[in-house]
Design a protein around this motif. Structure first.
Motif, PDB file in Angstrom:
ATOM      1  N   UNK A 155       0.533  -1.272   0.176  1.00 47.94           N
ATOM      2  CA  UNK A 155       0.241  -0.219  -0.420  1.00 47.94           C
ATOM      3  C   UNK A 155       0.529   0.987  -0.409  1.00 47.94           C
ATOM      4  N   UNK A 156       1.706   1.315   1.093  1.00 49.56           N
ATOM      5  CA  UNK A 156       2.917   2.105   1.428  1.00 49.56           C
ATOM      6  C   UNK A 156       4.267   2.721  -0.333  1.00 49.56           C
ATOM      7  N   UNK A 157       4.023   1.271  -0.921  1.00 46.75           N
ATOM      8  CA  UNK A 157       5.486   1.574  -2.111  1.00 46.75           C
ATOM      9  C   UNK A 157       3.886   1.597  -3.179  1.00 46.75           C
ATOM     10  N   UNK A 158       2.616   1.646  -3.734  1.00 45.23           N
ATOM     11  CA  UNK A 158       1.988   1.651  -5.049  1.00 45.23           C
ATOM     12  C   UNK A 158       1.355   3.044  -4.484  1.00 45.23           C
ATOM     13  N   UNK A 159       2.003   3.861  -3.142  1.00 45.04           N
ATOM     14  CA  UNK A 159       1.568   5.357  -3.620  1.00 45.04           C
ATOM     15  C   UNK A 159       0.358   5.402  -2.854  1.00 45.04           C
ATOM     16  N   UNK A 160      -0.666   4.392  -2.104  1.00 44.10           N
ATOM     17  CA  UNK A 160      -2.057   4.587  -1.800  1.00 44.10           C
ATOM     18  C   UNK A 160      -2.388   6.059  -0.814  1.00 44.10           C
ATOM     19  N   UNK A 161      -0.709   4.999   0.307  1.00 41.31           N
ATOM     20  CA  UNK A 161      -1.046   5.834   1.548  1.00 41.31           C
ATOM     21  C   UNK A 161       0.818   6.312   1.790  1.00 41.31           C
ATOM     22  N   UNK A 162       1.276   7.436   2.789  1.00 39.64           N
ATOM     23  CA  UNK A 162       2.385   7.073   2.921  1.00 39.64           C
ATOM     24  C   UNK A 162       3.099   6.419   4.144  1.00 39.64           C
ATOM     25  N   UNK A 163       2.363   5.517   4.658  1.00 37.05           N
ATOM     26  CA  UNK A 163       2.688   5.648   6.048  1.00 37.05           C
ATOM     27  C   UNK A 163       2.134   4.052   6.169  1.00 37.05           C
ATOM     28  N   UNK A 164       2.391   2.990   6.877  1.00 39.27           N
ATOM     29  CA  UNK A 164       1.415   2.070   7.323  1.00 39.27           C
ATOM     30  C   UNK A 164       2.293   1.584   8.748  1.00 39.27           C
ATOM     31  N   UNK A 165       1.867   0.512   9.371  1.00 42.98           N
ATOM     32  CA  UNK A 165       2.279  -0.467  10.578  1.00 42.98           C
ATOM     33  C   UNK A 165       2.170  -1.459  10.125  1.00 42.98           C
ATOM     34  N   UNK A 166       3.759  -2.273  10.556  1.00 51.34           N
ATOM     35  CA  UNK A 166       3.463  -3.365  10.417  1.00 51.34           C
ATOM     36  C   UNK A 166       3.854  -4.707  11.266  1.00 51.34           C
ATOM     37  N   UNK A 167       3.914  -5.427  11.409  1.00 54.70           N
ATOM     38  CA  UNK A 167       4.103  -6.353  12.242  1.00 54.70           C
ATOM     39  C   UNK A 167       5.444  -7.468  12.049  1.00 54.70           C
ATOM     40  N   UNK A 168       6.207  -7.652  13.100  1.00 54.71           N
ATOM     41  CA  UNK A 168       7.786  -8.487  12.508  1.00 54.71           C
ATOM     42  C   UNK A 168       7.793  -9.555  13.936  1.00 54.71           C
ATOM     43  N   UNK A 169       7.481 -10.486  13.170  1.00 56.98           N
ATOM     44  CA  UNK A 169       8.170 -11.367  14.320  1.00 56.98           C
ATOM     45  C   UNK A 169       9.282 -12.592  14.065  1.00 56.98           C
ATOM     46  N   UNK A 170       9.824 -12.419  12.219  1.00 56.98           N
ATOM     47  CA  UNK A 170      10.292 -13.256  11.401  1.00 56.98           C
ATOM     48  C   UNK A 170      10.926 -12.373  10.757  1.00 56.98           C
ATOM     49  N   UNK A 171      10.850 -11.080  10.143  1.00 56.37           N
ATOM     50  CA  UNK A 171      11.695 -10.572   9.422  1.00 56.37           C
ATOM     51  C   UNK A 171       9.908  -9.524   8.458  1.00 56.37           C
ATOM     52  N   UNK A 172       8.719 -10.347   9.848  1.00 53.04           N
ATOM     53  CA  UNK A 172       7.692  -9.972   8.396  1.00 53.04           C
ATOM     54  C   UNK A 172       6.764  -7.984   8.204  1.00 53.04           C
ATOM     55  N   UNK A 173       8.377  -7.305   8.941  1.00 53.08           N
ATOM     56  CA  UNK A 173       8.132  -6.008   8.349  1.00 53.08           C
ATOM     57  C   UNK A 173       9.379  -5.629   7.167  1.00 53.08           C
ATOM     58  N   UNK A 174      10.153  -6.126   7.898  1.00 51.72           N
ATOM     59  CA  UNK A 174      11.714  -6.357   6.889  1.00 51.72           C
ATOM     60  C   UNK A 174      11.502  -6.750   4.958  1.00 51.72           C
ATOM     61  N   UNK A 175      10.885  -8.129   5.730  1.00 51.23           N
ATOM     62  CA  UNK A 175      10.926  -8.658   3.828  1.00 51.23           C
ATOM     63  C   UNK A 175      10.181  -8.027   2.826  1.00 51.23           C
ATOM     64  N   UNK A 176       8.772  -7.869   3.506  1.00 46.52           N
ATOM     65  CA  UNK A 176       7.756  -7.018   2.287  1.00 46.52           C
ATOM     66  C   UNK A 176       8.449  -5.531   2.134  1.00 46.52           C
ATOM     67  N   UNK A 177       9.299  -4.987   3.028  1.00 42.43           N
ATOM     68  CA  UNK A 177       9.363  -3.753   2.207  1.00 42.43           C
ATOM     69  C   UNK A 177      10.855  -3.855   1.969  1.00 42.43           C
TER      70      UNK A 177
END
Lengths: 105, 503, 522
Positions: free
Chosen positions: B173-195
């Motif tokens: 959603x952030x990458x496709x310029x729908x919104x500037x910021x989002x919150x994710x959660x990261x248990x073993x890479x869940x924020x960093x992998x899609x980033x």
């Protein structure tokens, strides 16, 4: 998870309260065995130099004085003043006269 | 919309390309109204998201109402929050009062949270607008955002490819310029992998820096909520808002008291260079990645060297045990956490009358997805009688060893560098036949979760086919400022904030 | 299936091969698992909902935390740790420097999270208390202090802090015909302390004495009110030599604890006599039929998948914690006993009666504050008040201990006791009259001081009137005059009669003088 039959997986399903289609059992069992045999790699781990105290795992610590006071009016979020305080009354999935309806025991 | 008269057409159409802090400034300066901006955001979402599938639910009416209130606040010269009018998307495992929190699971498809997560309260207090709930792997269990009851998330750079996971919706959603910021959660890479897969910035903070209250637990001892954005300023602003001690999460940090708040700054490049950070290159891990990933990471290292950073090679010893230890802990905790979903108090529409207890729970719990079911079964196995010492306790020992190893490394280095992911984004449906194939993708990201240290993924470049590659930077606990500094350096040199997919 | 087979199945036993030595009486082992709610807390163990869930509409004493809603996290109540520590200290347990919470995973509809947050000592020493020892006495030997201090002791294996589940209710009495159950989570998350003893009891009577002793201690500590319904529950395990340990659950009252033990000992002995071995199992107490029945044995019962609760950090109590709690702890019954004997100079017997019920003991202390005469006050409480209450109880037999206490407290105030004691000590009022006045005071609630004033004002000092009363007595019972020459007590007897007739108003000195005159004259 060493035997070749699927009793282990069925026992795990009972323990975990999960149903798996008879047709899927073999496939699931194979995948789980693959994961468990991967976990067995841990047997080779030598914790040289690492303290062997069994309960010395990573766990944060907190002083008893920092625990919550026995107060009914919780201000859970400090300055935020949110959390439980702002919670709206919860409507249960199935209820009767205020009681939650559950399956028969 | 009479107020549009104030702005040129071109200016309006390009608003979605702006970072959160830039839009916020325009709203504050009354160049645009929060209300019109939010309307445009929802318009953009309805135009774009059919191709991406990043949203599970939208918070249209309430966000518009809030936007009007913000405009009123500005007119009345009231005190304004630091995230004024910025639309923020929330991963659907974080509770927002009055909105569904499904965790992308059928088990929770009708569950409406009666309370706000602490992070949501904190965002709203700074006048951010909660725009909707974002798609993910069911309960956060996955590396591709394909395991969702609501369908797979598509990569904005190439929609045949996965967005990465589990916070795939948050990144896409952030990458496709729908919104500037989002919150994710990261248990073993869940924020960093899609980033990494979607070419945005994402940070997993130090364990305990951000409150988990309201985050639906997958593996409590490993996970953290963190921001995802296209610019480092947006990351720092959001992190400043959500971090710090929270009395409703006993595991939230006691490292800083309330009057000693964490506050992260954006330093100038000269300022960053002046800090003489020592950089460790995790050589053995970089060399095990796919060639295009490896080449891209080495290019970044060269850039650091060119600007006078003290760069040295180093290695991580226990990474082979780490993956097994990670999955033992994660599945064990998950099997217990997910027990509460028995469809009695909340869940999907189903009446338990007539069922016997045991068969009811087994019956309804079969609505978990296959991956979730497998992890519950594996977790039950490792915790079952007689196996605690062999698996769970052993995993904790590995975890200790990893933590010790990082402690030693951070005596030598300020920051460590490695790829975020060992491979390039893959096609939807391509992987998953063998569970270990997916587990192996987490090999670089789980280290930070096991050690509890902060880790960030920043855009590093692209493959020949134009698929994003991410660079991962690690620092010692509560040293998020160093990650922000290094990211500032790369953003300034690479201008990766201008890398935008054509969608 | 033969009759024997069906019988053995019903009893939950299997046929035994080896011989039994028969001598089992001295080889009975009984252990207890006592669950006591910390009813004196204001809030639940992990959230701000009320600890007193009683009389609240179903599910209205709940919040995201105690309902285990997705994303909620437990917040440990500091005072619960303090109260549990006080219990540990009172039972002479060790308290570790750090405590940990564990998850006990099992599915049940009254458990909102399908796991219970508790403590567990198999992987580390995590529980708030361990290795305790407490003595309790048999009241048959209560008069001999030497004998008592020898007493009987029970070892406490561990004490742990955990959360209570919710409650399941059925619309129909017979659960089998119910199509569904109704669940109330108001109790879910209430702080519960589990006390696990070693199997040191030999008979049901000792168990009862022990239970009375520790519930009394908890009342003194001000952590739990055992009189509240469901506040203290007790599971029992019984084994007879040669057989395995059998656990009995679902016992709702202390009386039934005794009954279930007696039943179970008899059952196990009977099996042994018939060379049938007792197998390890869990049985339920059937309250209506007063027997134990086999509980449905679930294979997964042993599979609780314990692991450390990741949402609660390890709690550091520190080395000075025990001392700190101990210094601020209310006086224990044993300490009060010592004070009554050593400082108040009361007898062991009287002290024991006073301390055995905290409300009685508190009543005594309150009365002392008004009039400081331990001997006189304790005498009035033990010999008058308690015996009157006991008489009351004999007339209205009831199982409920709390009624007795309520009756005691609501009818008499410490002021009344203090006043009566003062009258006797300072105004040297005749004890019989004092008793009379006390009786009236209890009935009417009027102050003994007021009552005695009335008596004083209306006192009969007129010799003529008194002589008239004497004449009446002597004409009714003529034999008294004859007896008077041989029996010196006759004068006093007549005085008693006159006092009764006048409601104690006759001046005793004058009356006695006049009685003697009339007897001698005759």
């Amino acid at each position: 998870m060493s035997t070749n039959n699927n009793n282990d997986i069925k026992k795990l399903c009972t323990l975990s309260r999960l149903e798996i289609d008879e047709s899927e059992i073999q496939k699931t069992s194979d995948k789980i065995k693959e994961i468990i045999s991967f976990f067995n790699k841990l047997d080779e781990f030598e914790s040289n130099g690492v303290q062997e105290i069994p309960y010395n795992y990573m766990k944060t610590e907190k002083k008893v004085d920092e625990l919550r006071d026995d107060l009914t009016t919780l201000n859970l979020n400090d300055a935020d003043g949110g959390g439980v305080e702002k919670a709206t009354p919860f409507s249960f999935l199935n209820s009767k006269n205020g009681y939650v309806i559950g399956p028969r025991i | 919309m009479g107020m549009l008269l104030a702005l040129g057409y071109d200016k309006m159409t390009n608003l979605h390309k702006l970072a959160g802090y830039q839009v916020s400034q325009k709203i504050k300066n009354q160049e645009i109204f929060a209300e019109e901006y939010i309307s445009l955001v929802f318009e953009r979402i309805s135009n774009v998201d059919s191709k991406i599938n990043s949203f599970i639910s939208k918070n249209h009416e309430s966000a518009l109402l809030k936007a009007k209130q913000i405009d009123k606040k500005i007119r009345n010269n009231e005190k304004l929050g630091s995230l004024l009018g910025i639309p923020i998307g929330i991963k659907d495992n974080i509770s927002v009062l009055g909105l569904k929190t499904t965790c992308a699971s059928k088990m929770l498809q009708e569950y409406v949270s009666p309370y706000n997560a602490t992070v949501v309260d904190r965002l709203e207090k700074q006048d951010a607008l909660i725009i909707g709930k974002l798609n993910m792997d069911e309960f956060g269990m996955g590396t591709s955002s394909e395991f969702s009851h609501y369908g797979a998330v598509h990569n904005p750079w190439n929609q045949d490819y996965v967005a990465g996971g589990s916070s795939g919706g948050s990144a896409a959603a952030v990458s496709s310029l729908q919104i500037p910021i989002s919150l994710g959660s990261d248990t073993g890479g869940s924020i960093r992998c899609p980033s990494s897969f979607c070419s945005v910035i994402g940070i997993k903070p130090t364990y305990g820096l951000v409150s988990r209250y309201g985050l639906v637990s997958y593996s409590n001892s490993l996970e953290q909520i963190g921001p995802m954005a296209r610019t480092i300023i947006d990351i720092a602003m959001t992190l400043n808002t959500i971090c710090g001690k929270d009395s409703s999460d006993s595991t939230s940090t006691t490292a800083a008291t309330l009057d000693q708040q964490f506050e992260y700054k954006i330093n100038t490049v000269d300022g960053v260079l002046g800090k003489n950070y020592k950089v460790g290159i995790i050589d053995n891990l970089i060399l095990s990645s796919e060639s295009q990933v490896m080449e891209t990471v080495f290019k970044k290292i060269d850039l650091l060297k060119k600007h006078g950073f003290d760069v040295q090679k180093t290695k991580i010893n226990y990474s082979d045990f780490a993956l097994a230890a990670y999955y033992v802990i994660a599945t064990a905790e998950a099997s217990s956490n997910l027990s509460r979903f028995d469809n009695i108090r909340y869940g999907f529409s189903h009446n338990p009358q007539g069922y016997e207890w045991n068969s009811y729970s087994s019956h309804v719990r079969s609505n978990f997805g296959d991956e979730v079911k497998r992890r519950i079964l594996v977790g039950s196995f490792v915790l079952s009688a007689g196996y605690y010492g062999k698996y769970y306790l052993k995993a904790q020992k590995v975890r200790n060893a990893i933590k010790n190893e990082f402690n030693k490394l951070f005596k030598l280095f300020d920051v460590l560098i490695l790829p975020t992911m060992p491979i390039l984004p893959f096609k939807i449906g391509e992987k998953g036949a063998k569970p270990l194939d997916l587990f192996n993708l987490d090999i670089y990201t789980i280290l930070a979760n096991l050690a509890g240290i902060p880790a960030m993924s920043i855009p590093a470049g692209f493959s020949k086919k134009g698929l994003p590659i991410g660079l991962q930077i690690l620092s010692n606990e509560f040293n998020e400022q160093i990650l922000i500094d290094i990211a500032t350096f790369f953003e300034n040199k690479d201008k990766f904030n201008e890398w935008i997919p054509n969608i | 299936m033969t009759r024997t087979e069906s019988k053995t199945q019903q009893l939950g036993i299997s046929l035994k091969n080896d011989d039994d030595d028969g001598n089992v009486d001295e080889n009975i082992k009984i252990g207890l698992e006592i669950h006591s709610q910390l009813t004196r807390l204001d809030t639940k163990l992990f959230c701000g909902c009320f600890s007193n869930y009683r009389d609240i509409k179903p599910n209205e004493n709940t919040c995201p935390i105690c309902l285990g809603l997705p994303g909620s996290l437990p917040l440990l109540n500091k005072k619960a740790v303090e109260y549990a520590s006080m219990m540990c200290i009172s039972l002479n347990c060790n308290i570790p420097e750090k405590i940990t919470f564990y998850r006990k995973n099992y599915f049940y509809p009254d458990l909102p999270k399908n796991f219970q947050i508790t403590q567990y000592n198999s992987y580390e020493l995590s529980s708030i208390g361990y290795d305790g020892l407490i003595s309790y006495f048999n009241d048959k030997v209560e008069s001999d202090r030497e004998e008592k201090t020898k007493g009987k002791t029970v070892r406490i294996k561990r004490i742990q802090l955990e959360e209570d589940p919710g409650k399941i209710i059925y619309e129909e009495n017979n659960s089998k015909i119910n199509n569904y159950c109704l669940i109330d989570y108001n109790r879910a998350g209430v702080a519960l302390v589990e006390i696990v003893t070693e199997p040191d009891f030999r008979n049901a009577n000792d168990v009862r004495l022990f239970l009375n002793k520790i519930t009394n201690i908890f009342e003194y500590l001000g952590v739990s009110d055992p009189n509240l319904e469901g506040a203290v529950r007790c599971d029992v395990n019984v084994s007879v030599k040669g057989g395995k340990k059998v656990e009995i659950k679902n016992i709702s009252s202390f009386k039934d604890v005794e009954k279930s033990i007696i039943y179970e000992i008899t059952r196990q002995k009977t099996l042994s006599m018939h060379q049938i071995s007792v197998k390890s199992e869990t049985r339920h107490w059937d309250e209506k039929r007063k027997i134990t029945i086999p509980a449905r044995t679930k294979e997964e019962e042993d599979e609780y998948k314990y692991f450390p609760e990741p949402d609660i950090p390890r709690i550091v109590l520190g080395s000075g914690y025990r001392e700190k709690i101990k210094n601020n702890m209310p006086e224990l019954p044993i300490e009060r006993l010592k004070r009554y004997v050593d400082i108040h100079k009361l007898s062991n017997h009287v002290s024991d009666i006073l301390i055995n019920n905290k409300k009685v003991s508190d009543f005594y202390e309150e009365s002392l504050k008004i009039y400081n005469s331990p001997k006189e006050i304790s005498n009035w409480i033990v010999n008058e008040l308690l015996s009157k209450t006991n008489d009351l109880e004999k007339n209205e037999p009831t199982d409920n201990k709390s009624n007795k206490q309520r009756g005691f407290i609501s009818h008499v105030t410490p002021q009344q006791i203090a006043d009566i004691a003062k009258l006797v000590e300072e105004k040297s009022i005749n004890r019989n009259i004092a008793k009379d006045i006390f009786g009236k005071s209890i009935k009417t609630g009027e102050s003994p001081l007021k009552l005695i004033e009335n008596v004083e004002i209306r006192k009969i000092r007129d010799s003529e009137t008194i002589r008239k009363y004497i004449g009446e007595v002597l004409s009714d019972e003529k034999h008294l005059i004859e007896q008077s020459s041989t029996n010196p007590n006759v004068a006093n007897f007549i005085l008693g009669k006159i006092m009764k007739k006048t409601g104690g108003r006759a001046d005793p000195q004058l009356t006695l003088k006049l009685i003697r005159e009339s007897i001698e004259r005759k």
